[in-house]
Scaffold this motif. Structure first.
Motif, PDB file in Angstrom:
ATOM      1  N   LYS A 247      -1.378  -2.593  -4.445  1.00 58.97           N
ATOM      2  CA  LYS A 247      -1.038  -3.570  -5.470  1.00 58.97           C
ATOM      3  C   LYS A 247      -0.996  -4.955  -4.838  1.00 58.97           C
ATOM      4  CE  LYS A 247       2.591  -4.947  -8.757  1.00 58.97           C
ATOM      5  NZ  LYS A 247       3.887  -4.583  -9.375  1.00 58.97           N
TER       6      LYS A 247
ATOM      7  N   TRP B 173       0.839  -1.191   0.000  1.00 56.54           N
ATOM      8  CA  TRP B 173       0.000   0.000   0.000  1.00 56.54           C
ATOM      9  C   TRP B 173       0.881   1.251   0.000  1.00 56.54           C
ATOM     10  CZ3 TRP B 173      -5.513  -0.189   0.745  1.00 56.54           C
ATOM     11  CH2 TRP B 173      -6.033  -1.481   0.932  1.00 56.54           C
TER      12      TRP B 173
ATOM     13  N   TYR C  45      -0.372  -0.474  -9.468  1.00 55.69           N
ATOM     14  CA  TYR C  45      -1.090  -0.030  -8.276  1.00 55.69           C
ATOM     15  C   TYR C  45      -2.432   0.562  -8.680  1.00 55.69           C
ATOM     16  CZ  TYR C  45       3.091  -0.853  -5.550  1.00 55.69           C
ATOM     17  OH  TYR C  45       4.157  -1.459  -4.938  1.00 55.69           O
ATOM     18  N   GLU C  46      -3.439   0.288  -7.865  1.00 48.11           N
ATOM     19  CA  GLU C  46      -4.791   0.757  -8.132  1.00 48.11           C
ATOM     20  C   GLU C  46      -5.247   1.682  -7.015  1.00 48.11           C
ATOM     21  OE1 GLU C  46      -7.122  -2.759  -8.480  1.00 48.11           O
ATOM     22  OE2 GLU C  46      -6.381  -3.229 -10.504  1.00 48.11           O
ATOM     23  N   VAL C  47      -5.968   2.730  -7.389  1.00 51.73           N
ATOM     24  CA  VAL C  47      -6.490   3.669  -6.400  1.00 51.73           C
ATOM     25  C   VAL C  47      -7.628   3.013  -5.630  1.00 51.73           C
ATOM     26  CG1 VAL C  47      -7.675   5.873  -6.067  1.00 51.73           C
ATOM     27  CG2 VAL C  47      -5.820   5.694  -7.747  1.00 51.73           C
ATOM     28  N   ARG C  48      -7.498   3.049  -4.300  1.00 42.98           N
ATOM     29  CA  ARG C  48      -8.545   2.497  -3.439  1.00 42.98           C
ATOM     30  C   ARG C  48      -9.383   3.584  -2.778  1.00 42.98           C
ATOM     31  NH1 ARG C  48      -7.783  -2.942  -2.562  1.00 42.98           N
ATOM     32  NH2 ARG C  48      -9.961  -2.769  -1.911  1.00 42.98           N
TER      33      ARG C  48
ATOM     34  N   THR D  89      -1.770  13.050  -6.178  1.00 45.30           N
ATOM     35  CA  THR D  89      -2.222  12.959  -7.564  1.00 45.30           C
ATOM     36  C   THR D  89      -1.783  14.167  -8.378  1.00 45.30           C
ATOM     37  OG1 THR D  89      -4.361  13.906  -6.915  1.00 45.30           O
ATOM     38  CG2 THR D  89      -4.187  11.506  -6.969  1.00 45.30           C
TER      39      THR D  89
ATOM     40  N   MET E 262      -3.277   3.886  -2.702  1.00 44.57           N
ATOM     41  CA  MET E 262      -3.138   2.892  -3.751  1.00 44.57           C
ATOM     42  C   MET E 262      -2.687   1.551  -3.179  1.00 44.57           C
ATOM     43  SD  MET E 262      -1.371   5.196  -6.796  1.00 44.57           S
ATOM     44  CE  MET E 262      -2.144   4.267  -8.151  1.00 44.57           C
TER      45      MET E 262
ATOM     46  N   TYR F 102       3.377   4.650 -10.237  1.00 42.98           N
ATOM     47  CA  TYR F 102       2.648   3.620  -9.501  1.00 42.98           C
ATOM     48  C   TYR F 102       1.540   3.002 -10.342  1.00 42.98           C
ATOM     49  CZ  TYR F 102       5.227   5.595  -5.601  1.00 42.98           C
ATOM     50  OH  TYR F 102       6.231   6.040  -4.790  1.00 42.98           O
ATOM     51  N   GLN F 103       0.871   3.813 -11.143  1.00 45.62           N
ATOM     52  CA  GLN F 103      -0.151   3.251 -12.017  1.00 45.62           C
ATOM     53  C   GLN F 103       0.457   2.267 -13.008  1.00 45.62           C
ATOM     54  OE1 GLN F 103      -1.869   7.026 -13.458  1.00 45.62           O
ATOM     55  NE2 GLN F 103      -3.835   6.349 -12.609  1.00 45.62           N
TER      56      GLN F 103
END
Length: 224
Positions: free
Chosen positions: A218, A165, A184-187, A170, A216, A179-180
C-alpha cells in the motif's frame, strides 16, 4: 524522497518509544490504544498469538513465540511490535520491521530473497514490512485489527517510509479482505508447496507449509 527522510537510529528509537495512538473507537463501543510492546505484555500476547495461529501452517511452539516477543521488547531502531490495548488488556499485536537485517537474514545469509519472509516473493530489502497481526478471539469483529493496521501505517510514515508491505494467506478471507479493503494491492502470489512461509522466516520454517501467500503493498498517504 522517502530514502532521504529516514531517521537516524536514535531518532527512530525515540519515535518508537513515544508512539501511541490513543482512544481509537471500536464497533459496538469502547476504544483501543496502540503502542509499543512492553515486557509486561509478553505473557498475555503469547496467548493471543498461540490462539490466533493454532491449527494453521503458521502455528509455532509456545517457547518459540515467547522468545520472539521477549526479543522484540529490546530497543531496536529497525523493528518494533505494536500492541492494541483495550481496558488495560493487550488484545492484539502487529510486528513492523524496516530492514532485511531486522527480518533475520542479513546480507542474504539464507538466500537474498528470504529476508521478506517469503523465498519466492520478497518485499524490498529496506521496505517497511508488517507481519504477525493477531487479535484475541473474544475481541474480533470490533475493528481492532483495522485500528492496529492504521497505527502501523502511521508509524511507518513517521519512520520515513512511503509504503507498507505484507504477506497474507489468500486462504484466510478475513485477513485478505481486511487488507484489500484498507487499500493494499497484490504485487505477487505464491501458490506452490514447500520451502517456507512468511512466519516461517521469523519463527523458523517447519518445511511442511502449504503456501497460498500473496505479497501486498500500500502506498501510504503523505502527511501535510
Amino acid at each position: 524522497a522517502a530514502a532521504s527522510a529516514r531517521a537516524t537510529a536514535e531518532a527512530r528509537l525515540a519515535l518508537q518509544s513515544a508512539f501511541e495512538r490513543a482512544d481509537m473507537p471500536l464497533s459496538g463501543g469502547g476504544a483501543v490504544t496502540v503502542r509499543a510492546l512492553r515486557g509486561e505484555d509478553v505473557r498475555r500476547v503469547v496467548e493471543v498469538m498461540l490462539e490466533a495461529f493454532k491449527g494453521t501452517p503458521d502455528e509455532r511452539p509456545r517457547a518459540r513465540v515467547a522468545k520472539y516477543l521477549v526479543d522484540r521488547c529490546a530497543p531496536d531502531p529497525d523493528q518494533v511490535c505494536l500492541v492494541g490495548v483495550l481496558d488495560g488488556d493487550p488484545v492484539s499485536i502487529a510486528s513492523l520491521s524496516f530492514t532485511e537485517e531486522a527480518r533475520g537474514f542479513p546480507n542474504g545469509v539464507n538466500g537474498p530473497e528470504a529476508a521478506s519472509g517469503s523465498r519466492s516473493i520478497p518485499c524490498p530489502p529496506d521496505a517497511a514490512y508488517l507481519c504477525n497481526v493477531a487479535v484475541d478471539a473474544s475481541q474480533r469483529g470490533r475493528g481492532i485489527a483495522k485500528s492496529v493496521l492504521l497505527a502501523a501505517e502511521a508509524l511507518a510514515l513517521e519512520m520515513g517510509h512511503d509504503s507498507l508491505w505484507l504477506h497474507v494467506r489468500t486462504s484466510d478471507p478475513v485477513a485478505f479482505g481486511l487488507y484489500q479493503s484498507a487499500g493494499y494491492e497484490v504485487r505477487a502470489r505464491e501458490d506452490d508447496e514447500g520451502g517456507g512461509s512468511f512466519l516461517g522466516a521469523l519463527f523458523g520454517s517447519r518445511g511442511d507449509e502449504t503456501r497460498d501467500v500473496a505479497l501486498m503493498r500500500k502506498t501510504l498517504p503523505s502527511v501535510s
